[in-house]
Design an enzyme around this catalytic site. Structure first.
Site, PDB file in Angstrom:
ATOM      1  N   CYS A 189      25.010 -15.392  22.789  1.00 50.00           N
ATOM      2  CA  CYS A 189      26.094 -15.348  23.776  1.00 50.00           C
ATOM      3  C   CYS A 189      27.082 -14.220  23.459  1.00 50.00           C
ATOM      4  CB  CYS A 189      26.796 -16.703  23.785  1.00 50.00           C
ATOM      5  SG  CYS A 189      28.313 -16.760  24.740  1.00 50.00           S
ATOM      6  N   CYS A 209      30.756 -15.261  23.358  1.00 53.34           N
ATOM      7  CA  CYS A 209      30.980 -16.051  22.143  1.00 53.34           C
ATOM      8  C   CYS A 209      31.232 -15.125  20.952  1.00 53.34           C
ATOM      9  CB  CYS A 209      29.777 -16.942  21.832  1.00 53.34           C
ATOM     10  SG  CYS A 209      29.393 -18.154  23.103  1.00 53.34           S
TER      11      CYS A 209
END
Length: 104
Positions: free
Chosen positions: A29, A32
């Site tokens: 991600c 993230c």
């Protein structure tokens, strides 16, 4: 200091005496990875006042499912075992820090 949230320790940390924030994330991600250094920095700044947990959604699937995680990154704040706030998506350090302050 950050702690790793697992299927085994989540309930204990969630119901502890100190507020808890959990960063739900995954290796792949991009957003993230973008907020990860911010979360690490805030974990140091709030050490002793708030527990900062990192929950890899692929390793702790039970926790992610129980918390209804559909998108990552997701930050969930807990106090006295109850969810007090939730933020989905990336954000600036200032915005995330405001969430930390509001949930102490």
């Amino acid at each position: 200091m950050e702690v790793t949230i697992t299927n085994e320790n989540f309930e204990t940390l969630k119901n502890g005496s100190m507020p808890l924030v959990v960063d739900f994330w995954a290796e792949w991600c991009g957003p993230c990875r973008m907020i990860s250094p911010i979360i690490s920095q805030l974990a140091e700044e709030y050490d002793g006042r708030m527990i900062v947990g990192k929950c890899n959604v692929e390793e702790a699937e039970e926790v992610a499912a129980a918390m209804g995680i559909r998108n990552i990154p997701t930050l969930i704040f807990f106090k006295n075992g109850q969810e007090t706030d939730r933020h989905v998506g990336a954000g600036s350090k200032q915005m995330i820090q405001q969430k930390f302050e509001a949930n102490l």
